[in-house]
Design a protein around this motif. Structure first.
Motif, mmCIF file in Angstrom:
data_model
loop_
_atom_site.group_PDB
_atom_site.id
_atom_site.type_symbol
_atom_site.label_atom_id
_atom_site.label_comp_id
_atom_site.label_asym_id
_atom_site.label_seq_id
_atom_site.Cartn_x
_atom_site.Cartn_y
_atom_site.Cartn_z
ATOM 1 N N HIS A 167 -27.054 -14.323 -12.361
ATOM 2 C CA HIS A 167 -27.846 -15.454 -12.842
ATOM 3 C C HIS A 167 -29.357 -15.194 -12.818
ATOM 4 O O HIS A 167 -30.065 -15.580 -13.754
ATOM 5 C CB HIS A 167 -27.532 -16.707 -12.005
ATOM 6 C CG HIS A 167 -26.106 -17.152 -12.109
ATOM 7 N ND1 HIS A 167 -25.622 -17.875 -13.176
ATOM 8 C CD2 HIS A 167 -25.044 -16.963 -11.272
ATOM 9 C CE1 HIS A 167 -24.328 -18.124 -13.008
ATOM 10 N NE2 HIS A 167 -23.958 -17.579 -11.850
ATOM 11 N N ALA A 168 -29.842 -14.565 -11.768
ATOM 12 C CA ALA A 168 -31.299 -14.411 -11.642
ATOM 13 C C ALA A 168 -31.844 -13.269 -12.500
ATOM 14 O O ALA A 168 -32.774 -13.460 -13.292
ATOM 15 C CB ALA A 168 -31.673 -14.191 -10.175
ATOM 16 N N VAL A 169 -31.267 -12.080 -12.351
ATOM 17 C CA VAL A 169 -31.808 -10.898 -13.039
ATOM 18 C C VAL A 169 -31.794 -11.032 -14.564
ATOM 19 O O VAL A 169 -32.811 -10.735 -15.213
ATOM 20 C CB VAL A 169 -31.054 -9.626 -12.589
ATOM 21 C CG1 VAL A 169 -31.485 -8.420 -13.423
ATOM 22 C CG2 VAL A 169 -31.307 -9.367 -11.110
ATOM 23 N N PRO A 170 -30.681 -11.474 -15.180
ATOM 24 C CA PRO A 170 -30.719 -11.601 -16.652
ATOM 25 C C PRO A 170 -31.824 -12.526 -17.153
ATOM 26 O O PRO A 170 -32.414 -12.273 -18.208
ATOM 27 C CB PRO A 170 -29.325 -12.167 -16.985
ATOM 28 C CG PRO A 170 -28.456 -11.712 -15.871
ATOM 29 C CD PRO A 170 -29.328 -11.758 -14.656
ATOM 30 N N ASN A 171 -32.132 -13.571 -16.406
ATOM 31 C CA ASN A 171 -33.174 -14.500 -16.830
ATOM 32 C C ASN A 171 -34.574 -14.001 -16.505
ATOM 33 O O ASN A 171 -35.558 -14.578 -16.965
ATOM 34 C CB ASN A 171 -32.954 -15.866 -16.168
ATOM 35 C CG ASN A 171 -31.762 -16.599 -16.732
ATOM 36 O OD1 ASN A 171 -31.812 -17.155 -17.820
ATOM 37 N ND2 ASN A 171 -30.656 -16.575 -16.006
ATOM 38 N N ALA A 172 -34.664 -12.950 -15.725
ATOM 39 C CA ALA A 172 -35.970 -12.381 -15.389
ATOM 40 C C ALA A 172 -36.299 -11.150 -16.221
ATOM 41 O O ALA A 172 -37.345 -10.534 -16.023
ATOM 42 C CB ALA A 172 -35.998 -12.016 -13.903
ATOM 43 N N LEU A 173 -35.428 -10.784 -17.154
ATOM 44 C CA LEU A 173 -35.558 -9.512 -17.840
ATOM 45 C C LEU A 173 -36.653 -9.463 -18.899
ATOM 46 O O LEU A 173 -37.185 -8.388 -19.172
ATOM 47 C CB LEU A 173 -34.220 -9.125 -18.488
ATOM 48 C CG LEU A 173 -33.186 -8.475 -17.579
ATOM 49 C CD1 LEU A 173 -31.923 -8.170 -18.359
ATOM 50 C CD2 LEU A 173 -33.744 -7.207 -16.964
ATOM 51 N N ILE A 174 -36.987 -10.594 -19.521
ATOM 52 C CA ILE A 174 -37.901 -10.540 -20.672
ATOM 53 C C ILE A 174 -39.263 -9.936 -20.309
ATOM 54 O O ILE A 174 -39.721 -9.008 -20.981
ATOM 55 C CB ILE A 174 -38.045 -11.938 -21.313
ATOM 56 C CG1 ILE A 174 -36.795 -12.243 -22.120
ATOM 57 C CG2 ILE A 174 -39.286 -12.011 -22.191
ATOM 58 C CD1 ILE A 174 -36.858 -13.486 -22.936
ATOM 59 N N PRO A 175 -39.961 -10.409 -19.279
ATOM 60 C CA PRO A 175 -41.232 -9.743 -18.945
ATOM 61 C C PRO A 175 -41.049 -8.301 -18.498
ATOM 62 O O PRO A 175 -41.920 -7.456 -18.734
ATOM 63 C CB PRO A 175 -41.800 -10.605 -17.810
ATOM 64 C CG PRO A 175 -40.651 -11.378 -17.271
ATOM 65 C CD PRO A 175 -39.732 -11.585 -18.419
ATOM 66 N N ILE A 176 -39.910 -8.000 -17.867
ATOM 67 C CA ILE A 176 -39.647 -6.620 -17.437
ATOM 68 C C ILE A 176 -39.456 -5.718 -18.650
ATOM 69 O O ILE A 176 -40.023 -4.627 -18.730
ATOM 70 C CB ILE A 176 -38.405 -6.576 -16.522
ATOM 71 C CG1 ILE A 176 -38.619 -7.439 -15.282
ATOM 72 C CG2 ILE A 176 -38.075 -5.144 -16.126
ATOM 73 C CD1 ILE A 176 -37.369 -7.626 -14.439
#
Length: 323
Positions: free
Chosen positions: A234-243
């Protein structure tokens, strides 16, 4: 007409075509700006190449052969035409086709960039995620300090220290690049990837830390899901765009040529080629290098925009609805 109707009727295809058209305008705009600056430059290519002892007749003949005595618009038009015909002329030094010289050096730059990118992502993503999960702990503070050092270290200094330590003192690794020995890519890849590794790690930490405090993460925890599943699912997929954004931009920049690293380790890549030619100035070669960088960065940006739609369903929905 049928092709146009097909493009308009498929939102995803229209989105890709729009980005490609924007890419073309960016490349042409960069070409016009750089060419104008070179045209207005007081530096005389003929004198720099032929030497100060060249006669006026030799300089006039040099300018005539290379089209430097043509009007500004004719030279600019010839350069823009060369973008679409893959013919950017011949270099002043060596009289070799610019496109051929760049393509000859591109594989080693690509290889170095992929090595550095793989090393950076493999180390930075897990470290950044773990630092976010263990926020404000000793590991987190140590991690942030190391990342700050990684961003701050100059590439040329790090490269020289690596050569002194691992090549001269320990004798573990070759000091310069050898196309027949992949081990010689280890030190350049580490030096080139250090800054990217630090940037990606810091962005991963901050992006993941921001996401894990959202309400839907608290809801997932309340449902009894394990911490590992909550973070990875849940957390990592939603944090991927800036990465993904910072990885893409850094990757495009490295593909554009990491001149410092290539010079330190004697790598005949695109970066060292552009640096060598800009001091002449070898106008066709410099323009070829600039156009190459503009194309690479534009293509990477288009790819990142498309990758957004696969990562974030909201972006994918907006594209399909034509917004």
């Amino acid at each position: 007409m049928y092709v146009l109707l097909l493009i308009v009727s498929i939102p995803t295809l229209r989105y890709i075509v729009d980005r490609l058209i924007m890419m073309v305008f960016v490349i042409i705009g960069v070409t016009i700006i750089v060419f104008t600056l070179l045209y207005l430059s007081p530096s005389d290519s003929a004198t720099n190449i032929l030497g100060v002892q060249a006669t006026p007749e030799q300089i006039i003949n040099f300018n005539a052969v290379h089209g430097l005595d043509d009007p500004y618009l004719i030279q600019l038009g010839r350069t823009i035409k060369g973008i679409f015909t893959f013919d950017l002329g011949n270099a002043f030094e060596g009289n070799e086709r610019v496109v051929t010289m760049i393509m000859r050096r591109f594989p080693v730059t690509l290889q170095l960039t992929l090595f550095a990118l793989a090393l950076s992502v493999v180390v930075a993503l897990p470290a950044g995620i773990y630092a976010a999960v263990k926020a404000n702990t000793t590991f987190d503070h140590l991690f942030m300090l190391i990342a700050l050092i990684g961003i701050s270290i100059p590439s040329f200094w790090q490269g020289l220290i690596f050569i002194l330590t691992f090549s001269i003192n320990l004798g573990w690794l070759p000091a310069t690049y050898n196309a027949d020995n992949l081990v010689s890519l280890i030190m350049p890849a580490v030096v080139l990837g250090t800054g990217l590794m630090a940037s990606v790690a810091r962005m991963t930490r901050s992006s993941t830390l921001e996401v894990i405090n959202e309400d839907y993460i608290l809801t997932a925890r309340a449902k009894g899901l394990s911490t590992r599943r909550v973070i990875l699912r849940h957390a990592v997929p939603n944090a991927l765009i800036p990465i993904v954004t910072i990885i893409g931009l850094q990757f495009g920049g490295m593909l554009g040529g990491s001149s410092v690293t290539e010079k330190v380790f004697n790598i005949n890549g695109v970066g060292s080629y552009i640096v060598d030619k800009q001091f002449v100035p070898d106008i066709p070669s410099v323009m070829g290098g600039v156009i190459y960088i503009a194309v690479i960065l534009s293509m990477v940006n288009v790819f990142i925009d498309l990758l957004y739609s696969f990562i974030d369903p909201r972006i994918r929905s907006r594209i399909k609805s034509g917004r």
